[in-house]
Design a protein around this motif. Structure first.
Motif: not given
Length: 1838
Positions: A1766-1793
């Protein structure tokens, strides 16, 4: 000089050249050079020097660090050493900067030279800090006056500039130069330290150290650095070392130089400062070479050069003028500070003077002052300048004699020495240790600034302060004399202590200002602890006895200073300052007590609050003050405390909450010390609160949440004891007498009780860890339970229930509260939470049970017995005094629940204390029986109620103690014997009682019922009990029908407890029943109940013969009547005959009763057979089925025929009405039949009215079906007793006209059981003719009703024809009846498909040959009929047709349970289609069933069945797609599946043979997912099935949000449009379903808006959102508020609306699928450019990373993703600041099935919180601001 210099140069050259020469060569060269060159020259030089010295030996001066001799010319010394003379301007500057007059040594020129003193003054003037450094080489036991000079001057410098001081004791120097023993050198050094301390240095700002003890670490590092910079030549030239000098002498200058640099001290003498702190060294001029050398090397080491202030020498007594200095080597030439007055006088009188040889010359010429030693001494020590000037003039001019001068000098010196001697006597070894302990030196400047800020020191200018400090030093020494034992044997300890006490008493009684000033100076932390404690007591004395002498402002000044003192003490070492803290608390408490003015008192309290906010240590002291305040008894103070109580309680609450939370947080961060500090603060707060409980108003504790806070602490093991103590103290307070205060008090106590129950009981495992806490807690809860207030008692009941339930839990107990049993309904809601809370007390049961002693158990039982009766019955409870108990305000239903809880508690107590419980209840019951016999008739009802509650309690205890097994709950055999005696006596009293009132008889029966568990231990009394019950039955009049039935049901209960001991009583029982039946005194319901009881007893009687004989006694009369052909032919042959039967009420009642007798008989036998696990192959009633069942089947046949149209037309009105469904039947839950006796069994009309007929029909159906059900369970006997065709004809002849509820009852009550237990040889003759018409009719009827319901909203079931209850209710009831029958029918098909009935069903085993349909692997379908019921039914064409059609139709119905019930049938049919040679079945499955199940996936109600349905689809496609084209055709017919998708799907299936993986691949179709080619690593073919877009617009002056949802399903594409206002209220919603979507154009008028759309030319990609060729518009009041798509002209033309108002695109949510790459199109602003957005992450690697690319450019990369999921970073797209937040906990620690999705959010504004967990993913896409937000849900496609 030139010759010597030339020699040195030659010597250096030789040394340089010798570096490259071997040692032998070097030795030879040196010898040769000395012989040839050095010796002649040296001889010549020495001869010249000897000549010169002989002429000037008398006047040559020598000044070195080691030798001072000759007449000293101090001006030459300055020139020689290169020092600077101190002038008047420099002295003036010192005075100006220090605000005090210069010291006499400085004013009179004794300190006359310096190095960089001006720089030190510059430093001081800038506010920078410096420190002082001086030293002492210990060479004698005591210092002499010459030694004292630099220390006195250094003390002046320390006080004037308020700077730290370090003093070096060079004990190593005397070892090196004086050859002193090392131990002696150390000892002398320690003695000299005492003399130095006696000078009065500031202990907090002075560090004394010895070389032996300190050289090491950083100090030694600097020594080495300095030594490395000094060559041997340099040392020799500076100090005159020769070749005989030891290397120790060489290194010592570096040791003395090191303290000049502040970094030499490893113990951080100067905290929070840089290492380069300037140093000022006061010393004699002879020490200049050391520090000249030090100053030379300082720049090379990046150190600041030390500054010096240098003095002249203190002359010896026997020297004249400036000849030398006082030395310790000549005892008579020096005055020591331990010399006696006599010695001082003797030495001074022998001193060299400048007086004349006789008096006359003296008077004429005067004295030579420059040679007069006594005068010079006076110039050192006489501080009075005027007197010194007078002596100088008079003595110099001859008017004063030498004796006069010596006499004055003796006085001055003796006073100095005596004062120093007394000061030294007060110096202890502890003080020496304190001065020599490495520690941070006190910042005196900062300390003074702090003191000046204190109001008490506002008027203390620096000079006054230091005068006070001098006095403080004196007082401190007196305190130490008083409290310490003197180590000096020469000092009279008692005398010293007495003098010290007198002195201190004078301080106490002296000036109050001096007392306060000195006391506050001495409590500072730089003083020894004993001094500080004594000073605190001085302050307490000041406040307690002399407070009134101070003005108000002075009082506030002292108060403020006291609080600051408390703050300082709080921050000190807790262990060392414990006593000091206590004294400070007492001081502040005394101030509160002394303060009479309320305003000032409140000011003090605010200061206390402010102090507590500084930290946990400060809060502890503040809270101790409050505790001390509450314990004071002063009336004025108590008044102030009461006035400020609200503020105090609020403050205490906040502190308790804060520090408890902080303690837990600190524990979580593993900060042990901080957690302890906060915990101690909580303890202090609880102590303060508990001190208030003795007098503070109780309601205030509730009002200010103190009670709630303390209750929460019951869950903490650390604080539970104090929390329990708080509640105990509160509850022990007396209740106020006035009504208002009393009501508030009661409310608070009830609130406390609730808190303790809900919080304390749920955390008793914490309280249990403290034995004193648990005892307090149990005592308090018992007090609540006994309380006269019902609310208090009721709340505590839950606690005792939960506790005793846990302590006495036994898994073998049949009625254990948490298992199925009669008491299970008691433990619901919040009570169940209490009961579940005690499971944490593992291992503590025995210890806790010991606390529930006899007294506690007796009190609980007494209260429970007293409270068992309702309000109007409590006074009739015998043996109790309940007048003081407050009755409950419960309704009857609420009281019944409460009463049940009491019974459970009684039972639990009886498990723990069986003798006490049994004795108490037995004695109460016997007393009640005796009281009834002497009471009057009006009390009958009350006594009956009391008896009922007592009997229930009795039954509760007996069921607990006598569980119906060989195990006995009472404990030992001795206890068991006592219990037998108790209950035998009680039973005898019950048998002897004779009452005639029906209510009392019913209560009497209750008691006998209660005794049943005990009867097995007294088999001899069984007959007496049976006789008693029959006597009670016959004693009741016919009007008491319910009481009579109750006795009969009691006999059933008695029968269920029977065993072989009842055998001797069976014949007598049968005779009594027969006699009563013959006499007509038994009613039908009574007779059937007695029959059930009799058969239950008979089943337990033993062998078959005894049973058959007993059965014949009762069944023979019934058989003769039941088998008579006359009544069957007359009434059961035709519907008209049954109509006549309904008019013959007695016969009808007899028939109903007979069927009930059959049911009861079968139940009675089955009960005991099941109970005793009998293994007889022949059922006791098997021989009777042949005459029981045929008339019963005829009865069912004629009843079913009433539904046929022909018969129904002839029915009388009352029969038609009786056949209609009733409200009561509609209220019965699905699949349940009411077992409650209806009034039809108890009251009858003469001819049978509508109500009677309805009850008869219902009774016949229910009892008849139960008879058939019980008969089926007999097995083969049943099938030999019936005619299969007759059974089928009975139930299917008129099936076409039967109502849904009756068909459901038939299936549930009989057919289902028949199918489950039917043997294989009876399938074809019995089941086929029965099931074929039944299932055919169900299929047709249900299909018709479901079709009508789905199309028209009405099911049109036959049961509700003519229903009069409103259309809404009708629709609801129709749907319920339809669903009930659908589920019953599907459940029947599920039973038909059960594995035990289809043992021959083949199992799917994957093989390529089977997939291709290899004929050799296929089984013969017809060969499976004998062991596969499904195969048999499918071989019957008509039945198969009905079953298959029902299955297909059920897939379209909106009832998921029906579909779920069909799963077994579907699986069986699929297996048969795959594994057998039945081509017709294979085609049905491949085409019809496959398509139907695919369609069922689109129904919302089947969401829980998806996994099962997908698995079946997978099997059908895998095994049949190669043998039949239909599966492919079905999939290709789906709107969202292309041929490429199908090809990818088949390829993916072909790569695995695991059913689980195949099922997952098939499941992707259900989600609308395209299957990616696994072999193509570059393929980025992902798909979406849901896109949500949100637009902000303005509608009618208000801001609204329009949500457009594009969805792709198997049925096609659909779109939903919703309009919400700013409050998230839905204004309107439109859903364009797939079948509407296919029209591609449309218009819909809604309440809030109009919607137009044209999707006829829409172009789609993988996303459900169209790419172009479409428009969707939303209009409000003919104005377009939203227009989507690229066909704007067409939209404006179609709608004829004004131009768009400009909706803003603010949020979008998409679901994307992929294996490692997730791609979509994204806009980062409403009207911005569209970008290609790709998220890449391969979770299969060991160290995955996350990459975000926009338009092919990598803008973000996150490594170590498993840690940064989980986390957040800022990227710039065409001079527009875009904040990116992600949460991929379920990919690693979710139920395998079922792995979850990763969530990504791209936003251009602060719309939502920066971080959120996987459980906090936003569910609503309505941001708080108007920026753009993109939510991306990435689903892994493994």
């Amino acid at each position: 000089m030139e010759t010597i210099e030339k020699m040195i140069e030659d010597f250096k050259k030789v040394l340089d050249d010798s570096n490259h020469t071997s040692p032998e060569t070097l030795k030879h060269e040196r010898i040769q050079w000395l012989d040839e060159t050095l010796s002649p020259r040296l001889k010549q030089v020495l001869e010249e020097r000897e000549t010169q010295s002989s002429s000037s030996s008398s006047s040559e001066q020598t000044v070195t660090p080691f030798v001072v001799s000759g007449k000293i010319d101090y001006e030459k010394v300055i020139l020689k050493f290169g020092c600077t003379k101190i002038d008047e301007s420099l002295i003036d500057r010192v005075e100006r900067l220090t605000s005090r007059r210069a010291h006499v040594f400085l004013r009179r020129g004794f300190f006359y030279a310096h190095r960089d003193l001006d720089k030190i003054l510059d430093c001081h003037e800038r506010g920078d800090k410096f420190y002082l450094y001086t030293g002492r080489g210990p060479s004698s036991e005591s210092l002499h006056l010459g030694h004292l000079i630099p220390f006195l001057f250094t003390k002046y410098l320390q006080e004037a500039f308020k700077v730290p001081l370090v003093i070096q004791i060079t004990d190593d120097e005397k070892k090196i130069w004086k050859k002193l023993n090392k131990e002696k050198s150390k000892r002398l050094g320690r003695e000299n330290v005492k003399d130095i301390i006696a000078c009065g240095f500031d202990a907090s700002n002075t560090f004394i150290f010895s070389s032996y003890a300190t050289v090491g670490g950083k100090f030694y590092e600097n020594v080495v650095e300095i030594a490395d910079c000094v060559t041997v030549n340099k040392a020799n030239s500076t100090f005159g070392f020769t070749g005989e000098a030891s290397t120790a002498k060489m290194i010592f200058p570096s040791v003395q130089a090191a303290p000049s640099f502040s970094s030499s001290f490893p113990h951080k003498l100067f905290p929070d400062e840089k290492k380069n702190i300037p140093c000022l060294i006061p010393c004699a001029i002879d020490q200049d070479p050391y520090f000249r050398l030090t100053r030379d090397v300082a720049p090379r080491l990046d150190f600041i050069k030390p500054a010096l202030i240098e003095s002249k020498f203190f002359p010896a007594l026997r020297a004249s003028g400036n000849n030398g200095k006082m030395s310790a080597s000549d005892a008579n030439s020096a005055i020591y500070i331990n010399d006696s007055a006599k010695d001082i006088k003797r030495k001074i009188n022998s001193a060299v003077t400048g007086g004349r040889d006789n008096l006359e010359d003296q008077k004429k010429y005067g004295a030579k002052l420059e040679e007069d030693i006594p005068f010079q001494y006076l110039s050192f020590f006489l501080e009075d300048d005027a007197e010194l000037e007078h002596i100088k003039k008079e003595y110099g001019e001859g008017r004063m004699t030498t004796g006069d001068v010596k006499k004055r000098l003796v006085q001055v010196v003796t006073e100095i020495v005596e004062r120093h001697r007394m000061a030294r006597a007060a110096v202890t070894d502890e003080m020496v240790d304190a001065f020599m302990t490495p520690r941070p030196l006190f910042d005196l400047i900062g300390f003074l600034e702090t003191l000046i800020k204190r109001p008490i020191f506002v008027l203390l200018l620096p000079t006054q302060y230091f005068l006070g400090r001098t006095l403080a030093s004196t007082v401190a020494r007196q305190i130490l004399l008083l409290v310490s034992a003197s180590s000096d044997s020469t000092v009279d300890a008692d005398a010293c202590k007495e003098a010290a006490l007198t002195y201190l008493e004078s301080i106490k009684t002296g000036s109050v200002g001096v007392l306060s000033q000195v006391s506050f100076l001495l409590v500072a932390k730089d003083w020894p602890l004993q001094v500080r404690i004594y000073a605190s007591k001085l302050l307490q004395h000041l406040v307690k006895l002399r407070w009134d002498e101070l003005s108000s402002s002075e009082q506030m000044d002292i108060s403020s200073a006291s609080f600051e003192l408390m703050s300082e003490v709080a921050a000190a070492n807790p262990c060392e300052e414990c006593e000091m803290k206590s004294e400070t608390v007492t001081l502040v408490a005394e101030m509160f007590e002394k303060e009479e003015d309320l305003e000032m008192w409140q000011e003090l309290f605010l200061s206390l609050v402010s102090l507590s906010s500084s930290g946990p240590l400060h809060a502890q002291l503040a809270l101790k003050v409050v505790k001390r305040l509450s314990e004071l008894e002063d009336k004025k103070h108590s008044h102030h405390l009461l006035q400020g109580l609200p503020d105090i309680l609020v403050w205490l609450h906040d502190l308790l909450e804060k520090h408890f939370g902080d303690a837990r947080n600190a524990e979580g961060r593993d900060k042990v010390e901080l957690a302890k500090q906060h915990s101690d603060a909580v303890v202090a707060c609880l102590n303060a609160i508990n001190s208030l409980t003795e007098w503070a108003p109780v309601p205030d504790f509730a009002e200010y949440k103190i009670i709630d806070q303390c209750a929460s602490l019951l869950s903490s093991p650390e604080f539970c004891r104090l929390a329990c103590m708080f509640f105990t103290l509160i509850c022990s307070r007396e209740r106020p007498t006035d009504d208002a205060s009393g009501a508030e008090f009661d409310s608070t106590i009830i609130h406390i009780c609730k808190m303790m129950v809900s919080l304390g009981s749920t955390n008793l495992h914490y309280i249990f860890t403290d034995s004193s806490a648990i005892a307090l807690y149990l005592k308090q809860m018992l007090w609540f339970f006994e309380h006269y207030k019902f609310d208090l008692h009721y709340e505590s009941l839950f606690f005792w229930l939960g506790l005793m339930d846990y302590l006495t839990s036994d898994l073998k107990a049949p009625n254990y509260p948490h298992r199925k049993g009669s008491a299970s309904d008691v433990f619901t809601g919040s009570a169940s939470e209490v009961f579940n809370s005690f499971r944490h007390l593992d291992g503590g049961k025995k210890d806790l049970l010991l606390l529930i002693d006899d007294e506690t158990a007796s009190k609980i039982l007494d209260v429970s017995f007293q409270r068992m009766n309702k309000n109007d019955q409590v006074l009739l409870d015998p043996g109790t005094n309940l007048l003081s108990l407050e009755p409950s305000s419960f309704t009857f239903e609420e009281f019944c629940k409460y009463q049940k809880r009491l019974f459970v508690l009684i039972r639990l107590i009886s498990s723990h204390k069986p003798i006490i419980a049994s004795t108490k209840l037995s004695s109460r019951t016997i007393m009640l029986i005796k009281n009834i016999s002497v009471s009057s008739a009006p009390c009958v009802q009350q006594y009956a109620a009391a008896m009922k509650s007592q009997s229930t309690a009795l039954e509760t205890i007996l069921r607990r103690l006598f569980r119906g097994t060989d195990e006995f709950a009472g404990g030992s055999s001795q206890v068991r014997s006592q219990l037998h005696v108790i209950f035998e006596g009680l039973l005898q009293e019950l048998l002897n009682a004779n009452w005639t009132e029906p209510l009392l008889i019913s209560a009497h029966v209750d008691y006998l019922n209660a005794m049943f568990p005990f009867l097995k231990y007294l088999p001899d009394t069984v007959a007496s009990v049976i006789d008693k019950m029959f006597a009670l039955l016959t004693s009741l009049p016919p009007a008491s029908k319910r009481a009579r039935l109750y006795i009969c049901s009691s006999l059933i209960r008695l029968a269920k407890t029977a065993d072989k001991s009842f055998t001797p009583h069976l014949k007598g029982l049968a005779d009594k029943m027969t006699c009563l039946q013959r006499e007509g005194t038994l009613f039908p319901g009574e007779h059937s109940s007695l029959v059930e009881a009799f058969f239950a007893m008979t089943s337990a009687s033993g062998g078959q013969r005894e049973q058959q004989d007993s059965f014949l006694l009762l069944l023979e009369p019934v058989r003769q009547q039941w088998t008579q052909p006359e009544w069957q032919n007359e009434y059961l042959s035709t519907p008209s005959g049954f109509i006549q039967l309904c008019s013959n009420a007695p016969l009808m009642r007899s028939i109903v009763d007979t069927v009930a007798v059959f049911e009861k008989a079968l139940k009675g036998c089955n009960f005991k057979k099941r109970k005793l696990k009998m293994s007889e192959t022949i059922h006791p009633l098997a021989s009777h089925l042949s005459w029981m069942l045929p008339p019963l089947l005829k009865l069912f046949r004629v009843i079913n025929s009433l539904s046929s149209p022909d018969a129904y037309q002839t029915l009388p009105t009352k029969l038609k009405e009786a056949m209609k469904i009733t409200e009561a039947e509609l209220r019965i839950p699905q699949g349940k039949q009411s077992r409650k006796l209806t009034k039809g069994f108890l009251t009858y009309s003469s001819k049978g009215n509508t109500y009677d007929i309805r009850n008869w029909l219902k009774a016949i159906r229910e009892s008849g079906y139960r008879v058939l059900n019980l008969s089926v369970s007999m097995g083969e006997t049943f099938y030999t007793s019936i005619n299969a065709n007759e059974v089928a004809l009975t139930f299917t002849e008129n099936i076409w006209w039967m109502e849904f509820r009756h068909i459901k009852q038939l299936i549930n009550s009989f057919v289902g059981c028949l199918v489950s237990s039917c043997p294989a040889d009876m399938w074809e003759p019995l089941l086929e003719p029965l099931l074929s018409p039944l299932l055919t009719h169900c299929q047709r009827a249900l299909d018709s009703s479901w079709t009508s319901l789905l199309r028209e909203g009405r099911a049109n079931v036959p049961d509700l024809i003519g229903f009069e209850g409103g259309e809404t209710k009708l629709i609801q009831l129709e749907r319920q009846l339809l669903i009930d029958l659908s589920r019953s029918t599907s459940d029947l098909l599920s039973k038909i498909s059960a594995p035990e009935l289809n043992t021959g069903l083949p199992v799917l085993k994957h093989s390529d040959q089977l997939v291709l349909g290899e004929m050799s692997l296929l089984m013969d379908f017809n060969a499976l009929k004998s062991n596969c019921l499904v195969s048999l039914l499918l071989s019957c064409k008509n039945l198969a047709n009905s079953v298959m059609q029902f299955s297909l139709q059920a897939c379209t119905w909106t009832d998921g349970i029906t579909t779920f019930n069909l799963r077994c049938l579907f699986i069986s049919v699929i297996h048969l289609a795959v594994m057998t040679n039945n081509g017709e079945l294979r085609e049905f499955v491949a085409k019809d069933l496959f398509n139907a199940i695919i369609m069922s996936l689109t129904i919302d109600e089947n969401v829980n069945n998806n996994s099962i349905l997908v698995g079946m689809c997978s099997d059908m496609f895998v095994y049949l797609s190669q043998r039949h084209p239909a599966p492919r055709q079905v999939l290709l017919s789906l709107p969202c599946l292309t041929p490429d998708d199908l090809r990818d799907y088949e390829k993916a299936l072909a790569e695995t043979c695991e059913p689980k993986k195949q099922k997952m691949i098939t499941g992707s179709i259900e989600n609308g997912v395209q299957v990616t080619d696994p072999s193509s690593s570059n393929a980025v073919r992902v798909s979406q099935n849901l896109v949500v877009c949100i637009y902000r617009c303005c509608i009618r002056g208000g801001t609204c949000l329009i949500t457009v949802t594009w969805t792709k399903t198997l049925m096609g594409l659909c779109v939903t449009i919703g309009v919400d206002d700013s409050c998230n209220r839905s204004l309107c919603k439109l859903e364009i379903k797939p079948w509407l979507f296919t029209k591609r154009k449309g218009y819909k008028n809604l309440e809030a808006c109009d919607v137009y759309w044209d999707l006829s030319s829409a172009k789609f990609g993988s996303s459900p959102e169209p790419l172009g060729g479409f428009y969707v518009s939303v209009l409000v009041d003919k104005e377009m508020v939203l227009l989507l798509g690229d066909m704007k002209k067409e939209a404006l033309k179609k709608t004829k609306a004004a131009s768009s108002l400009g909706a803003v695109f603010i949020a979008k949510k998409e679901h994307v699928f992929g294996k490692r790459t997730f791609a979509t199109k994204a806009q980062f602003s409403g009207d911005g450019e569209t970008h290609d957005l790709v998220v890449e992450c391969d979770t299969s690697v060991s160290d995955p990373c996350l990459v975000v690319c926009v338009d092919g450019k990598t803008l973000m990369e996150v490594k170590r993703l498993r840690w940064k999921f989980r986390g957040n970073e800022t990227i710039v797209v065409n001079r527009v600041s875009v904040e990116v937040l992600w949460d991929v906990h379920s990919w690693f620690f979710g139920v395998p099935s079922s792995p979850g999705n990763g969530v990504f959010m791209f936003r251009t504004c602060q719309a939502v919180e920066k971080t959120w967990s996987s459980t906090q993913v936003p569910t609503s896409l309505r941001p708080q601001s108007f920026g753009f937000t993109l939510f991306l849900y990435a689903w892994k496609n493994e």
